[in-house]
Design a protein around this motif. Structure first.
Motif, short mmCIF file in Angstrom:
data_model
loop_
_atom_site.label_atom_id
_atom_site.label_comp_id
_atom_site.label_asym_id
_atom_site.label_seq_id
_atom_site.Cartn_x
_atom_site.Cartn_y
_atom_site.Cartn_z
N ILE A 123 -2.27 -4.98 7.68
CA ILE A 123 -1.03 -5.68 7.32
C ILE A 123 -0.05 -4.61 6.82
N ASN A 124 1.06 -4.47 7.51
CA ASN A 124 1.94 -3.33 7.25
C ASN A 124 3.27 -3.72 6.61
N ALA A 125 3.88 -2.75 5.95
CA ALA A 125 5.18 -2.97 5.31
C ALA A 125 6.30 -2.74 6.33
N VAL A 146 -3.38 -6.00 14.25
CA VAL A 146 -2.25 -5.44 13.51
C VAL A 146 -1.24 -6.54 13.23
N LYS A 147 -0.82 -6.60 11.98
CA LYS A 147 0.24 -7.54 11.62
C LYS A 147 1.38 -6.75 10.98
N PRO A 148 2.42 -6.44 11.75
CA PRO A 148 3.56 -5.72 11.15
C PRO A 148 4.37 -6.63 10.27
N ALA A 149 5.14 -6.05 9.35
CA ALA A 149 6.07 -6.85 8.55
C ALA A 149 7.08 -7.47 9.50
N THR A 150 7.45 -8.71 9.24
CA THR A 150 8.26 -9.45 10.21
C THR A 150 9.64 -8.83 10.41
N SER A 151 10.27 -8.35 9.32
CA SER A 151 11.68 -7.94 9.46
C SER A 151 11.89 -6.79 10.44
N GLY A 169 2.21 -2.92 1.23
CA GLY A 169 3.33 -3.79 0.88
C GLY A 169 3.50 -3.83 -0.62
N SER A 170 4.00 -4.95 -1.09
CA SER A 170 4.27 -5.02 -2.53
C SER A 170 3.01 -5.39 -3.30
N LYS A 171 3.01 -5.02 -4.57
CA LYS A 171 1.84 -5.29 -5.40
C LYS A 171 1.60 -6.78 -5.51
N SER A 172 2.70 -7.57 -5.62
CA SER A 172 2.51 -9.00 -5.83
C SER A 172 1.83 -9.63 -4.61
N THR A 173 2.21 -9.20 -3.40
CA THR A 173 1.55 -9.76 -2.21
C THR A 173 0.08 -9.34 -2.19
N ALA A 174 -0.18 -8.07 -2.48
CA ALA A 174 -1.57 -7.59 -2.47
C ALA A 174 -2.41 -8.40 -3.46
N THR A 176 0.26 -0.12 -2.38
CA THR A 176 1.39 -0.94 -2.81
C THR A 176 2.51 -0.07 -3.38
N ASP A 177 3.51 -0.76 -3.91
CA ASP A 177 4.64 -0.04 -4.49
C ASP A 177 4.19 0.70 -5.75
N SER A 178 4.90 1.74 -6.09
CA SER A 178 4.59 2.39 -7.36
C SER A 178 5.83 3.11 -7.88
N LYS A 217 11.08 4.02 0.57
CA LYS A 217 9.82 4.73 0.81
C LYS A 217 8.92 4.44 -0.37
N CYS A 218 7.68 4.07 -0.08
CA CYS A 218 6.75 3.74 -1.17
C CYS A 218 6.53 4.94 -2.07
N THR A 219 6.74 6.15 -1.52
CA THR A 219 6.48 7.36 -2.29
C THR A 219 7.74 7.91 -2.96
N VAL A 258 9.79 -1.66 -12.95
CA VAL A 258 10.68 -2.30 -11.96
C VAL A 258 10.94 -1.33 -10.81
N GLU A 259 10.48 -1.72 -9.63
CA GLU A 259 10.73 -0.90 -8.45
C GLU A 259 11.93 -1.46 -7.68
N ALA A 260 13.02 -0.71 -7.66
CA ALA A 260 14.15 -1.09 -6.81
C ALA A 260 13.91 -0.35 -5.50
N VAL A 267 -5.09 12.62 1.16
CA VAL A 267 -5.19 11.19 0.86
C VAL A 267 -3.83 10.62 0.48
N HIS A 268 -3.66 9.37 0.88
CA HIS A 268 -2.46 8.61 0.56
C HIS A 268 -2.95 7.33 -0.11
N GLY A 269 -2.41 7.06 -1.28
CA GLY A 269 -2.89 5.90 -2.04
C GLY A 269 -2.90 6.30 -3.48
P1 NAP Z 1 5.59 -7.41 1.23
O1 NAP Z 1 6.58 -8.48 1.16
O2 NAP Z 1 4.52 -7.38 0.24
O3 NAP Z 1 4.99 -7.48 2.69
C1 NAP Z 1 4.02 -6.59 3.13
C2 NAP Z 1 3.26 -7.19 4.29
O4 NAP Z 1 2.54 -8.32 3.82
C3 NAP Z 1 4.16 -7.70 5.40
O5 NAP Z 1 3.54 -7.47 6.63
C4 NAP Z 1 4.22 -9.17 5.12
O6 NAP Z 1 4.50 -9.95 6.24
C5 NAP Z 1 2.82 -9.43 4.65
N1 NAP Z 1 2.68 -10.65 3.88
C6 NAP Z 1 3.47 -11.14 2.92
N2 NAP Z 1 2.98 -12.30 2.46
C7 NAP Z 1 1.87 -12.54 3.16
C8 NAP Z 1 0.91 -13.60 3.17
N3 NAP Z 1 1.00 -14.62 2.33
N4 NAP Z 1 -0.10 -13.52 4.03
C9 NAP Z 1 -0.22 -12.49 4.88
N5 NAP Z 1 0.64 -11.47 4.93
C10 NAP Z 1 1.68 -11.50 4.06
O7 NAP Z 1 6.26 -6.00 1.20
P2 NAP Z 1 7.49 -5.49 2.07
O8 NAP Z 1 8.70 -6.11 1.49
O9 NAP Z 1 7.24 -5.62 3.52
O10 NAP Z 1 7.43 -3.95 1.78
C11 NAP Z 1 8.05 -3.39 0.68
C12 NAP Z 1 7.06 -3.06 -0.39
O11 NAP Z 1 5.96 -2.36 0.17
C13 NAP Z 1 7.63 -2.15 -1.44
O12 NAP Z 1 7.34 -2.68 -2.68
C14 NAP Z 1 6.95 -0.82 -1.21
O13 NAP Z 1 6.80 -0.05 -2.36
C15 NAP Z 1 5.66 -1.21 -0.61
N6 NAP Z 1 5.18 -0.17 0.29
C16 NAP Z 1 4.06 0.50 -0.04
C17 NAP Z 1 3.59 1.50 0.80
C18 NAP Z 1 2.35 2.29 0.49
O14 NAP Z 1 1.87 3.03 1.35
N7 NAP Z 1 1.80 2.19 -0.68
C19 NAP Z 1 4.25 1.78 1.99
C20 NAP Z 1 5.39 1.06 2.28
C21 NAP Z 1 5.84 0.08 1.43
P3 NAP Z 1 5.92 -10.65 6.43
O15 NAP Z 1 6.88 -9.55 6.63
O16 NAP Z 1 5.71 -11.48 7.63
O17 NAP Z 1 6.18 -11.42 5.19
#
Ligand code: NAP
Length: 689
Positions: free
Chosen positions: A157-159, A183-188, A235-240, A260-262, A297-299, A402-404, A479-481
């Motif tokens: 599941i990708n950002a 693979v499930k890319p982020a929709t946007s 993706g974001s910490k809250s989704t994870a 996740t975000d940091s 960028k997450c980093t 707070v991550e902007a 390593v990334h993470g």
């Molecule tokens: P996000 O809203 O958490 O979404 C991440 C992924 O999760 C997307 O593919 C999204 O799909 C999917 N998702 C969301 N809700 C889901 C659900 N209920 N079930 C299954 N999949 C779900 O994050 P984002 O807005 O795309 O990305 C921005 C965030 O990612 C930032 O906070 C950034 O720091 C973080 N990030 C971290 C890294 C890293 O390597 N650590 C890299 C890049 C970004 P949809 O798009 O379809 O909702």
């Protein structure tokens, strides 16, 4: 695009249309519709079953080297078609430089894994982990760790921010491990990921079932996963946090790795005064991190931890440099920073800046009236950089939580180095930190104080800056993470990432059985009579276990003296009997270790031209006992492992080597590495061999 507005899902070996119109995806630059994404009506259980039934067995039938070759071919195929990816990438708001990180960065990750796979993994299906463990007195029962590919599916599941790199950096180690992926890319930004994915399928290089794609939601996918599945989430910490609690994932202990975000930080050392090279490098890096990919960028550097005495000079310099950043249409060469991914994201970032403003003051920012070059500021998701300053960062909360996710960072001043470290730790776990100092004591202190809170630390000074890969670039080799806020997961890091898709199993059994299971000879297993000197056997003829035992060689004082003369190594233990007698290890004159290795080769080498092409190294050499004049040496050489270098006409043969003395005691043990020709190559070289 694919000529149609609707993005496809690739399920069970074919492109499938969703049963509804889906979500409309718009250009970040001008708001125009680009595509629609939906996964309504997709049979997610069927996808998982297909991966298990078709993709997994096909990938597992290939060796690591065959999978590595597939990655290379895939990388070459994508490389030839990358201009299409670049064109579409502009619509995500990415400049050419941003797209280079995403597209070329992603393709190069495939290349790196291909090359590492061929160099660091066996041409086999089992990956041996470490040396055998002696667990019985008689040596008939031994232990050996191995890695085997999981039998399920990897769900990626990708950002949204790196639609190409994000997909390929996960795909490379997964396929190399022999595991199929969904693979499930982020929709946007799924339109770019879909195009790259489509090309991978078009290439015909992947075995059936190796990869499937979901554009849109994942429906009940998680309900179908079992203990052999892995979820790699970015993706974001809250989704994870919400996804990892899914009932079925918890019940079946499904692996869940989160990136996740940091709130990544960059620390300016107390030695790096304004005017120093490090101060200048620091300013360059911060502006680069804030503006590349428009800060998405997450980093990216979110927290600028700098000596309080210089924060005035620092903010003034950063403001000057940020003021020179040209914002606009990402396709234009004269533009430094493109747009955020969407208008929603712009609103989100604006909201986060307001949250940060509660405890910090904006020292640079052009929220409303900035100029946009070559695009309409009202239609595109443009956002100017914002620099904040927090006067009391030890007491504040917002800058650390707070991550902007945009071009936004906060200066956090410190007085003492220990405060700088404490501020870094207040991020509660980050992907990356960087330290700018030319004082290595400062570097060491900060590494020790902050290291466990970060997945990666970049130390930059005038000596390495020119070649530095920078604060925010994850590399396939490293390593990334990161811990805590960064999700607690780990990706990349070379072959480490391949192991995330495999199970480590401790095997226990007889050396003979373990040798058969791993195809790597273990001491105590049968030593086979090769029928001829093994150096006369071609790569194909050699068998694991083929062994020769040499005759004896007596080591004399004269040998030791001659070796000292020849090499110039006159260490006292070899040349001065009185001094050697005082040495607690030797208690007398001893032979050089390198002489023993050389003398061993003299015993086991078969001289005339033949299949052995070269000796290219030794591994794990240990000298177990000293050799005194008069000692008699023998060597046992056993074919331990064979790794064909596909397409070259030769392969690596690793020989388990043991040098013993007249009492049967081990003097030295090591692996000799040789390159051995196939019969075909020998025939080419000398006619008929
Ligand atoms: P996000 O809203 O958490 O979404 C991440 C992924 O999760 C997307 O593919 C999204 O799909 C999917 N998702 C969301 N809700 C889901 C659900 N209920 N079930 C299954 N999949 C779900 O994050 P984002 O807005 O795309 O990305 C921005 C965030 O990612 C930032 O906070 C950034 O720091 C973080 N990030 C971290 C890294 C890293 O390597 N650590 C890299 C890049 C970004 P949809 O798009 O379809 O909702």
């Amino acid at each position: 695009m694919n000529g149609e507005m609707n993005l496809g899902c690739y399920a069970e070996g074919k492109w499938v249309r969703a049963s509804d119109a889906g979500v409309l995806l718009r250009s970040a630059v001008n708001g125009e519709p680009i595509a629609a994404a939906s996964s309504a009506g997709i049979d997610f259980g069927g996808m998982v079953e297909y991966a298990r039934r078709v993709g997994g067995p096909k990938l597992r039938a290939m060796t690591f080297h065959e999978r590595a070759a597939m990655l290379k071919a895939l990388a070459e195929y994508l490389n030839e078609r990358k201009q299409d990816f670049y064109s579409l990438s502009t619509q995500t708001g990415a400049t050419k430089k941003d797209s280079w990180i995403d597209i070329d960065g992603g393709i190069s990750t495939l290349f790196v894994y291909s090359s590492k796979g061929r160099r660091e993994l066996p041409d086999d299906h089992v990956l041996v982990d470490g040396p055998p463990e002696a667990i019985s007195r008689g040596g008939t029962f031994t232990g050996q760790h191995v890695y085997l590919p999981l039998r399920g599916v990897a769900v990626h599941i990708n950002a949204f921010n790196f639609p190409c790199w994000g997909m390929l950096e996960k795909i490379a180690p997964t396929l190399l491990a022999g595991v199929p992926a969904i693979v499930k890319p982020a929709t946007s930004t799924a339109y770019l990921a879909e195009l790259v994915f489509r090309r991978m399928i078009d290439s015909g290089l992947l075995p059936e079932g190796a990869m499937q794609l979901i554009c849109g939601g994942i429906g009940d996918l998680f309900d179908h996963l079992d203990c052999q599945a892995v979820i790699a989430f970015t993706g974001s910490k809250s989704t994870a946090d919400s996804l990892r609690q899914h009932r079925n994932l918890v019940a079946r202990s499904v692996r869940f790795s989160a990136e996740t975000d940091s709130l990544n930080c960059s620390i300016l050392g107390p030695d790096a005064a304004p005017g120093s090279p490090e101060f200048d490098l620091y300013c360059t890096e911060i502006v680069n991190e804030m503006t590349s990919k428009a800060g998405q960028k997450c980093t990216a550097i979110r927290r600028i931890i700098a000596p309080a005495k210089w924060s005035g000079a620092l903010t003034a310099e950063l403001a000057k440099r940020l003021g020179a950043i040209r914002i606009g249409h990402p396709a234009r060469e004269d533009v430094d920073m493109g747009a955020l991914v969407s208008l929603d994201q712009r609103e989100e970032v604006q909201g986060r800046v307001r949250e940060l403003e509660r405890e910090s003051r904006v020292v640079y920012g052009r929220p409303e009236d900035f100029e946009v070059t070559g695009a309409d500021a009202r239609q595109g998701a443009f956002f100017a950089p914002v620099l904040l300053h927090c006067a009391n960062p030890m007491k504040a909360r917002a800058p650390h939580i707070v991550e902007a996710f945009g071009p936004v960072a906060t200066v956090l001043p410190y007085d003492l180095l220990e405060d700088a470290a404490a501020l870094a730790r207040m991020g509660e776990g980050s992907l990356t930190a960087s330290i700018f100092t030319h004082d290595d004591k400062v570097a060491r202190t900060l590494v020790l104080e902050c290291g466990p809170f970060h997945g990666r630390i970049v130390l930059i000074n005038r000596d390495c800056a020119k070649e530095s890969t920078g604060h925010g670039s994850p590399l396939p080799h490293l390593v990334h993470g990161g811990p805590g806020r960064a999700g607690g997961g780990e990706e990349l890091g070379g072959i480490r990432a391949v192991k995330h898709y495999m199970q480590r199993t401790a095997l226990q059994g007889s050396p003979e059985t373990l040798t058969a299971a791993t195809r790597r000879w273990i001491r105590g297993a049968k030593q086979l009579d090769p029928g001829a000197h093994p150096f006369r056997k071609t790569f194909g003829e050699l068998r694991i276990g083929d062994t020769i035992k040499t005759g004896e060689r007596v080591v004399t004082l004269e040998d030791i003296g001659k070796f000292a003369d020849l090499t110039g190594d006159r260490f006292y233990a070899h040349t001065d009997p009185d001094a050697a007698a005082r040495n607690p290890f030797f208690k007398g004159q001893v032979a050089h270790g390198y002489f023993i290795v050389a003398a061993a080769a003299g015993l086991f080498v078969d001289a005339p031209f033949g299949p052995v092409l070269a000796n290219y190294g030794l591994d794990e050499l240990r000298f177990a006992k000293p050799v005194n004049p008069g000692d008699r040496l023998r060597v046992r050489l056993t074919c331990k492992q064979k790794t064909l270098r596909a397409g070259t006409g030769y392969g690596e043969v690793r020989w388990d080597t043991e040098v013993t003395n007249q009492n049967g005691e081990t003097i030295a043990a090591y692996d000799v590495l040789t390159m051995v020709a196939t019969r075909e190559l020998l025939n080419e070289i000398v006619g008929v061999y």
